[in-house]
Write a protein that holds these residues in place. Structure first.
Motif, PDB file in Angstrom:
ATOM      1  N   HIS A 245       0.833  -1.201   0.000  1.00  0.00           N
ATOM      2  CA  HIS A 245       0.000   0.000   0.000  1.00  0.00           C
ATOM      3  C   HIS A 245       0.865   1.248   0.000  1.00  0.00           C
ATOM      4  O   HIS A 245       0.537   2.249  -0.654  1.00  0.00           O
ATOM      5  CB  HIS A 245      -0.929  -0.008   1.212  1.00  0.00           C
ATOM      6  CG  HIS A 245      -1.715   1.261   1.354  1.00  0.00           C
ATOM      7  ND1 HIS A 245      -1.433   2.207   2.320  1.00  0.00           N
ATOM      8  CD2 HIS A 245      -2.752   1.766   0.635  1.00  0.00           C
ATOM      9  CE1 HIS A 245      -2.271   3.226   2.197  1.00  0.00           C
ATOM     10  NE2 HIS A 245      -3.078   2.982   1.184  1.00  0.00           N
ATOM     11  N   TYR A 248       1.885   2.431  -3.302  1.00  0.00           N
ATOM     12  CA  TYR A 248       0.827   3.202  -3.972  1.00  0.00           C
ATOM     13  C   TYR A 248       0.737   4.614  -3.402  1.00  0.00           C
ATOM     14  O   TYR A 248       0.704   5.604  -4.134  1.00  0.00           O
ATOM     15  CB  TYR A 248      -0.521   2.492  -3.805  1.00  0.00           C
ATOM     16  CG  TYR A 248      -0.825   1.437  -4.837  1.00  0.00           C
ATOM     17  CD1 TYR A 248       0.094   0.425  -5.138  1.00  0.00           C
ATOM     18  CD2 TYR A 248      -2.037   1.423  -5.506  1.00  0.00           C
ATOM     19  CE1 TYR A 248      -0.188  -0.547  -6.070  1.00  0.00           C
ATOM     20  CE2 TYR A 248      -2.331   0.452  -6.456  1.00  0.00           C
ATOM     21  CZ  TYR A 248      -1.410  -0.529  -6.736  1.00  0.00           C
ATOM     22  OH  TYR A 248      -1.689  -1.484  -7.671  1.00  0.00           O
ATOM     23  N   LYS A 254      -1.129   7.817  -6.787  1.00  0.00           N
ATOM     24  CA  LYS A 254      -1.659   6.849  -5.822  1.00  0.00           C
ATOM     25  C   LYS A 254      -1.859   5.467  -6.450  1.00  0.00           C
ATOM     26  O   LYS A 254      -2.692   4.669  -6.000  1.00  0.00           O
ATOM     27  CB  LYS A 254      -2.968   7.344  -5.184  1.00  0.00           C
ATOM     28  CG  LYS A 254      -2.858   8.699  -4.522  1.00  0.00           C
ATOM     29  CD  LYS A 254      -1.727   8.741  -3.501  1.00  0.00           C
ATOM     30  CE  LYS A 254      -1.544  10.120  -2.886  1.00  0.00           C
ATOM     31  NZ  LYS A 254      -0.359  10.196  -2.007  1.00  0.00           N
ATOM     32  N   LEU A 255      -1.064   5.192  -7.485  1.00  0.00           N
ATOM     33  CA  LEU A 255      -0.979   3.872  -8.088  1.00  0.00           C
ATOM     34  C   LEU A 255       0.472   3.417  -7.990  1.00  0.00           C
ATOM     35  O   LEU A 255       1.383   4.243  -8.035  1.00  0.00           O
ATOM     36  CB  LEU A 255      -1.437   3.904  -9.547  1.00  0.00           C
ATOM     37  CG  LEU A 255      -2.914   4.215  -9.763  1.00  0.00           C
ATOM     38  CD1 LEU A 255      -3.184   4.550 -11.224  1.00  0.00           C
ATOM     39  CD2 LEU A 255      -3.794   3.038  -9.312  1.00  0.00           C
ATOM     40  N   ILE A 285      -4.308  -4.982  -5.053  1.00  0.00           N
ATOM     41  CA  ILE A 285      -5.742  -5.071  -4.768  1.00  0.00           C
ATOM     42  C   ILE A 285      -6.122  -6.497  -4.399  1.00  0.00           C
ATOM     43  O   ILE A 285      -6.982  -6.719  -3.528  1.00  0.00           O
ATOM     44  CB  ILE A 285      -6.540  -4.569  -5.989  1.00  0.00           C
ATOM     45  CG1 ILE A 285      -6.287  -3.070  -6.172  1.00  0.00           C
ATOM     46  CG2 ILE A 285      -8.023  -4.854  -5.830  1.00  0.00           C
ATOM     47  CD1 ILE A 285      -6.715  -2.523  -7.516  1.00  0.00           C
ATOM     48  N   TRP A 303      -8.382   1.209   1.532  1.00  0.00           N
ATOM     49  CA  TRP A 303      -7.282   1.208   0.567  1.00  0.00           C
ATOM     50  C   TRP A 303      -7.772   0.816  -0.820  1.00  0.00           C
ATOM     51  O   TRP A 303      -7.318   1.361  -1.830  1.00  0.00           O
ATOM     52  CB  TRP A 303      -6.194   0.238   1.033  1.00  0.00           C
ATOM     53  CG  TRP A 303      -5.475   0.680   2.268  1.00  0.00           C
ATOM     54  CD1 TRP A 303      -5.600   1.881   2.908  1.00  0.00           C
ATOM     55  CD2 TRP A 303      -4.520  -0.075   3.023  1.00  0.00           C
ATOM     56  NE1 TRP A 303      -4.783   1.925   4.010  1.00  0.00           N
ATOM     57  CE2 TRP A 303      -4.109   0.744   4.107  1.00  0.00           C
ATOM     58  CE3 TRP A 303      -3.979  -1.349   2.900  1.00  0.00           C
ATOM     59  CZ2 TRP A 303      -3.175   0.301   5.050  1.00  0.00           C
ATOM     60  CZ3 TRP A 303      -3.050  -1.789   3.839  1.00  0.00           C
ATOM     61  CH2 TRP A 303      -2.650  -0.972   4.896  1.00  0.00           C
ATOM     62  N   ALA A 307      -7.713   2.979  -4.478  1.00  0.00           N
ATOM     63  CA  ALA A 307      -7.302   2.478  -5.788  1.00  0.00           C
ATOM     64  C   ALA A 307      -8.376   2.745  -6.838  1.00  0.00           C
ATOM     65  O   ALA A 307      -8.066   3.113  -7.979  1.00  0.00           O
ATOM     66  CB  ALA A 307      -6.995   0.983  -5.708  1.00  0.00           C
ATOM     67  N   THR A 346      -8.205  -7.205 -11.847  1.00  0.00           N
ATOM     68  CA  THR A 346      -8.280  -5.973 -11.058  1.00  0.00           C
ATOM     69  C   THR A 346      -9.714  -5.649 -10.675  1.00  0.00           C
ATOM     70  O   THR A 346     -10.021  -5.400  -9.500  1.00  0.00           O
ATOM     71  CB  THR A 346      -7.647  -4.809 -11.840  1.00  0.00           C
ATOM     72  OG1 THR A 346      -6.325  -5.181 -12.257  1.00  0.00           O
ATOM     73  CG2 THR A 346      -7.571  -3.565 -10.976  1.00  0.00           C
TER      74      THR A 346
END
Length: 397
Positions: A245, A248, A254-255, A285, A303, A307, A346
């Motif tokens: 995490h 990210y 934030k990836l 994920i 979280w 994503a 995903t």
């Protein structure tokens, strides 16, 4: 998100392997040996699980009428197995539709010659027409993920048929598993079982992916650990998932990057330009989903929603979803590819993260590398169908 991705694939790339959302056309590539429709096969179970029945029926009809398995090109055993074999097997077990069984048996027979090696561990490249196989370009046979998927899927295939004509798959499975036990499986001082790198036949995944994938895997394995160590393993899984995490949260988008490192004063960040891209990967994920199911700690859903927001903000374009070239850039540059695993993995893992636990419960289903759910086959079932080894043992556990 799934419907938007699917609708644009159908509109601009129907029958091709992936959608190029910026140029609004399809991509075929040569990874699947001439097979087409990877996004369709990969999406089958996701569409069905999400209740998108009209879209599922479209996919099923295409497979029945247009999925041609008579190709004559060199294919990655790993990729064809996880996407096509796994996708068709999963669709069959979820729906019972005979067309999926028919297609997976036909394709499975075309892949079997790759297992005809001295150890039983398959070669990584196979010509779907001639049946000849070879090493992958890297010089290794197959990845660790490929080994696990190949063996379980072929055992499922053998169980599905339970016919003498398919005993070859069963024999290859047990022969290869014996080779792994002899050459690869080792015990760590802490009691965890792991698969060692074997230069004669194993190519490990990039450490970034392996670490993020392992968070959930260690968590799942905690229940089978020694009683005094179970909480330790679960805590370790939580710490690994936290690190993923962080990879990210420490980026501008934030990836997370393709790979991250802990050197040159940087932690959980990519310090090489070649590692900064994000191609709609699912591994982090996936760990959120497993850790939510195991702990019900609300942070994993929080979280996951982070994503979702990042995907919507940075990867959604006018005609689908696209990977990005640098997760640390404030202005993103898209790679013009909606990978089939975005629909298969995903989005499925996100959906399961926010669903009730009785949707595909982990005690009854195991997810392959492409997130295709396959049924857990228990010893009792194997005994009933006569697919046990001569000594009455099974390697499933």
């Amino acid at each position: 998100m799934m419907k938007f991705a699917w609708d644009n694939y159908k509109r601009y790339a129907w029958g091709k392997n992936e959608l190029r959302p910026l140029t609004r056309n399809g991509h075929t590539g040569n990874m699947f040996g001439g097979l087409r429709g990877a996004s369709i096969v990969d999406s089958l179970d996701t569409l069905y699980i999400m209740g998108l029945m009209e879209e599922y029926e479209e996919a099923k009809e295409w497979i029945q009428n247009n999925l041609d398995l008579n190709s004559n090109g060199e294919a990655s055993l790993f990729e064809v197995n996880i996407r096509y074999v796994g996708g068709l097997l999963s669709a069959y077990y979820l729906t019972g539709a005979e067309i999926f069984k028919q297609k997976v048996m036909e394709l499975g027979e075309k892949l079997l010659p790759a297992f005809n090696t001295p150890t039983g561990i398959p070669r990584g490249v196979i010509n779907l027409g001639s049946g000849t196989s070879s090493l992958s370009p890297s010089g290794y046979h197959v990845s660790i993920g490929g080994l696990g998927d190949s063996f379980y899927e072929y055992l499922i295939k053998s169980y599905l048929m339970s016919e003498k004509t398919d005993q070859e798959a069963q024999k290859m499975y047990y022969r290869a598993m014996e080779a792994i036990e002899t050459n690869l499986v080792q015990k760590s001082p802490g009691g965890l079982t792991y698969v060692a790198e074997w230069r004669g036949g194993i190519l490990d995944h990039k450490m970034g992916h392996l670490a993020c994938f392992s968070g959930g895997m260690i968590g799942i394995g905690a229940d089978d650990g020694p009683a005094g160590q179970r909480q330790h393993y679960l805590d370790l899984a939580a710490e690994i998932t936290h690190t993923c995490h962080e990879s990210y949260s420490r980026s501008a988008t934030k990836l997370g990057p393709e790979a991250f490192r802990f050197d040159a004063g940087a932690e959980a960040t990519a310090n090489r330009l070649s590692d900064r891209y994000y191609i709609l990967r699912p591994e982090v994920i996936e760990s959120y989903m497993y850790m939510w199911r195991l702990t019900h700690n609300p942070k994993y859903r929080e979280w996951g929603w982070e994503a979702v927001e990042a995907l919507e903000k940075h990867c959604r374009v006018d005609a689908g979803f696209s990977g990005i070239r640098d997760v640390y850039a404030s202005t993103v540059s898209h790679d013009n590819m909606q990978q089939s695993f975005f629909l298969s993995e995903t989005l499925k893992y996100l959906y399961l993260l926010f669903s009730d636990d009785d949707l595909l419960p982990l005690e009854d289903w195991v997810f392959n590398t492409e997130a295709h759910p396959l049924p857990v086959i228990r010893k009792r079932c194997l005994q009933e169908h006569g697919t046990m080894q001569d000594d009455g043992q099974t390697n499933l556990e």
